[in-house]
Design a protein around this motif. Structure first.
Motif, PDB file in Angstrom:
ATOM      1  N   TYR A 164      -3.868  -4.921 -14.675  1.00 14.85           N
ATOM      2  CA  TYR A 164      -3.517  -3.792 -13.817  1.00 14.85           C
ATOM      3  C   TYR A 164      -2.202  -3.142 -14.230  1.00 14.85           C
ATOM      4  CZ  TYR A 164      -7.119  -5.836 -10.849  1.00 14.85           C
ATOM      5  OH  TYR A 164      -8.304  -6.343 -10.383  1.00 14.85           O
ATOM      6  N   ASN A 165      -2.121  -1.821 -13.984  1.00 10.42           N
ATOM      7  CA  ASN A 165      -0.846  -1.116 -14.149  1.00 10.42           C
ATOM      8  C   ASN A 165       0.100  -1.499 -13.016  1.00 10.42           C
ATOM      9  OD1 ASN A 165      -1.970   0.331 -16.295  1.00 10.42           O
ATOM     10  ND2 ASN A 165      -2.672   1.987 -14.959  1.00 10.42           N
ATOM     11  N   GLU A 166       1.380  -1.394 -13.267  1.00 10.16           N
ATOM     12  CA  GLU A 166       2.383  -1.559 -12.210  1.00 10.16           C
ATOM     13  C   GLU A 166       3.277  -0.328 -12.226  1.00 10.16           C
ATOM     14  OE1 GLU A 166       5.385  -4.891 -10.290  1.00 10.16           O
ATOM     15  OE2 GLU A 166       4.106  -5.386 -11.989  1.00 10.16           O
ATOM     16  N   PRO A 167       2.907   0.697 -11.439  1.00  9.45           N
ATOM     17  CA  PRO A 167       3.637   1.968 -11.474  1.00  9.45           C
ATOM     18  C   PRO A 167       5.116   1.784 -11.121  1.00  9.45           C
ATOM     19  CG  PRO A 167       1.590   2.172 -10.231  1.00  9.45           C
ATOM     20  CD  PRO A 167       1.813   0.712 -10.467  1.00  9.45           C
ATOM     21  N   LYS A 168       5.954   2.584 -11.761  1.00  7.40           N
ATOM     22  CA  LYS A 168       7.389   2.526 -11.455  1.00  7.40           C
ATOM     23  C   LYS A 168       7.646   3.007 -10.029  1.00  7.40           C
ATOM     24  CE  LYS A 168       9.020   3.093 -16.198  1.00  7.40           C
ATOM     25  NZ  LYS A 168       9.800   3.945 -17.147  1.00  7.40           N
ATOM     26  N   LYS A 169       6.962   4.074  -9.637  1.00  5.19           N
ATOM     27  CA  LYS A 169       7.094   4.569  -8.264  1.00  5.19           C
ATOM     28  C   LYS A 169       5.755   4.333  -7.568  1.00  5.19           C
ATOM     29  CE  LYS A 169       8.496   8.558  -5.476  1.00  5.19           C
ATOM     30  NZ  LYS A 169       9.329   7.721  -4.617  1.00  5.19           N
ATOM     31  N   LYS A 170       5.724   3.340  -6.737  1.00  3.50           N
ATOM     32  CA  LYS A 170       4.469   2.956  -6.091  1.00  3.50           C
ATOM     33  C   LYS A 170       4.242   3.763  -4.816  1.00  3.50           C
ATOM     34  CE  LYS A 170       4.999  -1.793  -7.711  1.00  3.50           C
ATOM     35  NZ  LYS A 170       5.302  -3.182  -7.312  1.00  3.50           N
ATOM     36  N   LYS A 171       2.968   4.064  -4.581  1.00  2.89           N
ATOM     37  CA  LYS A 171       2.589   4.709  -3.334  1.00  2.89           C
ATOM     38  C   LYS A 171       2.211   3.649  -2.307  1.00  2.89           C
ATOM     39  CE  LYS A 171       0.815   8.728  -3.169  1.00  2.89           C
ATOM     40  NZ  LYS A 171      -0.056   9.925  -3.140  1.00  2.89           N
ATOM     41  N   ASN A 172       2.393   3.985  -1.059  1.00  2.00           N
ATOM     42  CA  ASN A 172       1.964   3.105   0.024  1.00  2.00           C
ATOM     43  C   ASN A 172       0.481   3.351   0.321  1.00  2.00           C
ATOM     44  OD1 ASN A 172       4.709   2.146   0.485  1.00  2.00           O
ATOM     45  ND2 ASN A 172       5.098   4.186   1.322  1.00  2.00           N
ATOM     46  N   LEU A 173      -0.084   2.534   1.205  1.00  2.00           N
ATOM     47  CA  LEU A 173      -1.495   2.658   1.547  1.00  2.00           C
ATOM     48  C   LEU A 173      -1.696   2.476   3.052  1.00  2.00           C
ATOM     49  CD1 LEU A 173      -4.583   2.720   0.899  1.00  2.00           C
ATOM     50  CD2 LEU A 173      -4.423   0.240   0.525  1.00  2.00           C
ATOM     51  N   ILE A 174      -2.436   3.397   3.652  1.00  2.00           N
ATOM     52  CA  ILE A 174      -2.962   3.209   5.002  1.00  2.00           C
ATOM     53  C   ILE A 174      -4.476   3.321   4.893  1.00  2.00           C
ATOM     54  CG2 ILE A 174      -3.081   4.033   7.380  1.00  2.00           C
ATOM     55  CD1 ILE A 174      -0.284   5.179   7.044  1.00  2.00           C
ATOM     56  N   LEU A 175      -5.153   2.228   5.165  1.00  2.00           N
ATOM     57  CA  LEU A 175      -6.609   2.155   5.098  1.00  2.00           C
ATOM     58  C   LEU A 175      -7.125   1.983   6.524  1.00  2.00           C
ATOM     59  CD1 LEU A 175      -9.325   1.835   3.621  1.00  2.00           C
ATOM     60  CD2 LEU A 175      -8.718  -0.546   3.171  1.00  2.00           C
ATOM     61  N   PHE A 176      -7.840   2.985   7.011  1.00  2.00           N
ATOM     62  CA  PHE A 176      -8.261   2.996   8.413  1.00  2.00           C
ATOM     63  C   PHE A 176      -9.777   2.939   8.503  1.00  2.00           C
ATOM     64  CE2 PHE A 176      -6.352   4.188  12.643  1.00  2.00           C
ATOM     65  CZ  PHE A 176      -7.487   3.875  13.382  1.00  2.00           C
ATOM     66  N   TYR A 177     -10.288   1.830   9.063  1.00  2.00           N
ATOM     67  CA  TYR A 177     -11.710   1.714   9.346  1.00  2.00           C
ATOM     68  C   TYR A 177     -11.960   2.168  10.778  1.00  2.00           C
ATOM     69  CZ  TYR A 177     -12.055  -1.339   5.221  1.00  2.00           C
ATOM     70  OH  TYR A 177     -12.010  -1.867   3.956  1.00  2.00           O
ATOM     71  N   ILE A 450      -2.887   2.024 -10.055  1.00  2.00           N
ATOM     72  CA  ILE A 450      -2.842   0.617 -10.458  1.00  2.00           C
ATOM     73  C   ILE A 450      -4.001   0.244 -11.382  1.00  2.00           C
ATOM     74  CG2 ILE A 450      -3.010  -1.751  -9.563  1.00  2.00           C
ATOM     75  CD1 ILE A 450      -1.434  -0.807  -7.113  1.00  2.00           C
ATOM     76  N   LEU A 451      -5.154   0.886 -11.213  1.00  2.00           N
ATOM     77  CA  LEU A 451      -6.302   0.596 -12.062  1.00  2.00           C
ATOM     78  C   LEU A 451      -6.064   1.213 -13.444  1.00  2.00           C
ATOM     79  CD1 LEU A 451      -8.889  -0.968 -11.281  1.00  2.00           C
ATOM     80  CD2 LEU A 451     -10.041   1.246 -11.086  1.00  2.00           C
ATOM     81  N   PRO A 452      -6.261   0.461 -14.519  1.00  5.87           N
ATOM     82  CA  PRO A 452      -5.974   0.994 -15.865  1.00  5.87           C
ATOM     83  C   PRO A 452      -6.897   2.141 -16.245  1.00  5.87           C
ATOM     84  CG  PRO A 452      -7.074  -1.143 -16.010  1.00  5.87           C
ATOM     85  CD  PRO A 452      -6.724  -0.942 -14.570  1.00  5.87           C
ATOM     86  N   LYS A 453      -6.434   3.004 -17.152  1.00  2.00           N
ATOM     87  CA  LYS A 453      -7.199   4.185 -17.543  1.00  2.00           C
ATOM     88  C   LYS A 453      -8.498   3.826 -18.247  1.00  2.00           C
ATOM     89  CE  LYS A 453      -3.431   7.521 -17.917  1.00  2.00           C
ATOM     90  NZ  LYS A 453      -2.694   8.444 -18.838  1.00  2.00           N
ATOM     91  N   ASN A 454      -8.490   2.715 -18.986  1.00  2.00           N
ATOM     92  CA  ASN A 454      -9.675   2.356 -19.768  1.00  2.00           C
ATOM     93  C   ASN A 454     -10.722   1.589 -18.960  1.00  2.00           C
ATOM     94  OD1 ASN A 454      -8.274   0.001 -19.442  1.00  2.00           O
ATOM     95  ND2 ASN A 454      -8.500  -0.702 -21.558  1.00  2.00           N
ATOM     96  N   ASN A 455     -10.464   1.418 -17.655  1.00  2.00           N
ATOM     97  CA  ASN A 455     -11.433   0.716 -16.817  1.00  2.00           C
ATOM     98  C   ASN A 455     -11.347   1.232 -15.386  1.00  2.00           C
ATOM     99  OD1 ASN A 455     -13.236  -1.476 -15.822  1.00  2.00           O
ATOM    100  ND2 ASN A 455     -11.364  -2.139 -14.824  1.00  2.00           N
TER     101      ASN A 455
END
Length: 519
Positions: A164-177, A450-455
């Motif tokens: 996995y990539n580890e971005p320098k500036k990470k985004k947060n996540l709100i996942l709402f079901y 986070i998911l790599p470009k080649n996959n």
């Protein structure tokens, strides 16, 4: 009536037979016609602890519609059989008179040995009833062995082996079901009522409209696990969730945990409901359930919590608590993943005290008011966070956990016209118009960078941002949507193999070293 030991045994068998029938009708009446054997076996597996936070309405109806009629019919049947045996012992002259009177009925049934055994033997009746139950809920699919992992080696990408990539500036996540949210709830609006989907549609983001159930995902915990771990919630998975190491069940939250995300799971009932809490804690979450929320808001919540779904808290209280925690975590500078599931839109519906509720004289009107109420609260929740600038740095994903409950919308639309709600605020280009539960986790990881470009694969899922030129998604989709391929047998074979971690990010394939065999 004097009951012999034989009578008591017959009564128990009759009761069990009729209970199976009444249970079948209660399940389909309460939960709809699409209940699958996976859901039944999972609820047996988690036992009373996972069931006790269901609304009392279900528990009362369960007793009234299953136990009570089954025992009454069993007693009547036993009395009838005893009366029949007495009649069959009368002398020949009386028997002939009786036969002549009812000859068209009795000759064909009561004195036909084969029919008597096949129709009036309690053990045979139990067999018939059991067979009806098994056929009704697709239990024979449990034994299907029509596919092997080796036949479809490219369907599954082991999440544990991805680099996995580890971005320098990470985004947060709100996942709402949003419980039971599907596009066709719009059809609940009649008599010039406003569209109950309108508040959801006004939240910033792009929709995908073709979102069908993946195999074994038609109830809440199944939809959540499938969308975060990208595997079907078949029996070998759901009965081993506490045993499967992360090498085997490596989920979205396990990836984020490695990148130091603060992860909180919000549920508006007790965390033991359907074993949500234990699963989430095992995969890196702190769990804030109804007990914690009530404790923090005790003076506010105490007067009204009796009416909330399953003895939990209303959506308004859930969202107020989650909003405070999100703001607090954001201000601390930590990256976060807040995953939330509500219950007010689950039958029998809840209505937060803040909402003005209209006519609820029918089930469709009850559903309309619940969706409208919750939608308004959820939109305000996101608007408040947006006004603070939090959503500028946050990936938002809003989806239904499954289709609307109890076939409520089913009578309005054909099954193939119904789609689960999905929306994301990602600024990446969505490259296709359909999705399933398995695609949620890779879409989120791709949206976070986070998911790599080649996959663009993760488990059985493929990111929505995958370029069509690089991957034949339609072929992949058609295969993973088939329950005869993603069967329990397939998953049992797949989970036997635990590939060792690779430093090059490549999947070593299904023939890697076998570390643990799932029983």
């Amino acid at each position: 009536m004097n009951l012999t030991k034989k009578d008591i045994v017959s009564l128990l068998i009759l009761f069990l037979s009729f209970f199976i029938i009444t249970l079948t009708f209660w399940i389909t009446k309460t939960f709809g016609k699409n209940v699958y054997y996976v859901e039944i076996l999972y609820n047996i597996h988690i036992g009373y602890e996972g069931f006790k936070n269901s609304p009392n309405k279900y528990k009362i109806e369960f007793a009234l519609y299953t136990f009570l009629p089954a025992i009454i019919i069993a007693f009547i049947t036993l009395l009838f059989n005893k009366k029949l045996n007495i009649l069959l012992k009368i002398n020949e002259e009386q028997k002939n008179l009786w036969i002549n009177k009812y000859k068209n009925f009795i000759k064909k049934i009561f004195f036909n040995k084969f029919l008597k055994i096949s129709l009036f033997n309690s053990y045979i009746l139990l067999f018939y009833c059991s067979l009806f139950f098994v056929l009704q809920f697709g239990f024979f699919e449990y034994f299907e062995k029509s596919a092997r992992y080796e036949d479809y080696p490219n369907l599954y990408k082991n999440p544990y082996t991805i680099k996995y990539n580890e971005p320098k500036k990470k985004k947060n996540l709100i996942l709402f079901y949003v419980e039971s949210l599907e596009y066709n709830i719009s059809k609940l609006s009649n008599n010039n009522k406003s569209d109950p989907l309108k508040p959801f549609n006004e939240i910033k983001g792009k929709n995908v409209y073709d979102f069908k159930h993946a195999p074994s995902t038609n109830f809440s915990i199944a939809g959540v696990v499938a969308s975060q771990c990208s595997v079907p919630f078949v029996v070998v998975v759901n009965t081993n969730m506490e045993k499967l190491p992360k090498e085997k069940l490596y989920c979205l939250s396990d990836v984020l945990a490695k990148q130091n995300y603060e992860q909180v799971f919000y549920i508006s009932v007790d965390q033991q409901f359907q074993s949500f809490g234990p699963f989430k804690e095992r995969h890196g979450f702190k769990v804030n359930d109804a007990n914690i929320i009530k404790k923090d808001f005790r003076t506010i919540e105490k007067p009204s919590n009796k009416m909330a779904w399953g003895g939990g808290v209303y959506d308004s209280t859930l969202l107020n608590h989650a909003k405070k925690e999100i703001i607090k975590t954001y201000n601390s500078g930590k990256n976060f993943n807040f995953t939330i599931i509500n219950t007010d839109t689950h039958h029998p519906f809840g209505y937060s005290p803040e909402c003005i509720i209209g006519d609820i004289s029918s089930e469709s009107l009850q559903a309309y008011e619940a969706y409208k109420c919750s939608g308004t609260l959820i939109k305000k929740f996101f608007d408040d966070l947006d006004s603070l600038g939090i959503l500028d740095e946050t990936l938002v994903v809003i989806l239904g956990d499954h289709l609307a409950f109890r076939d409520l919308i089913g009578y309005l639309s054909k099954e193939d016209e119904r789609n689960i709600y999905f929306k994301t605020n990602s600024n990446k280009k969505i490259n296709r118009d359909k999705i399933n539960h398995f695609d949620i986790a890779p879409t989120i990881l791709d949206g976070l960078g986070i998911l790599p470009k080649n996959n663009k694969q993760f488990g059985f899922g493929v990111s929505l941002f995958e370029d069509k030129k690089n991957f034949d998604y339609d072929q992949h989709y058609n295969l993973v949507m088939r329950p005869d391929i993603l069967s329990n047998f397939y998953m049992r074979r797949l989970l036997k193999f635990v590939p060792p971690a690779r430093t090059d990010g490549q999947d070593p394939g299904p023939n890697a070293t076998m570390i643990l065999t799932i029983d």
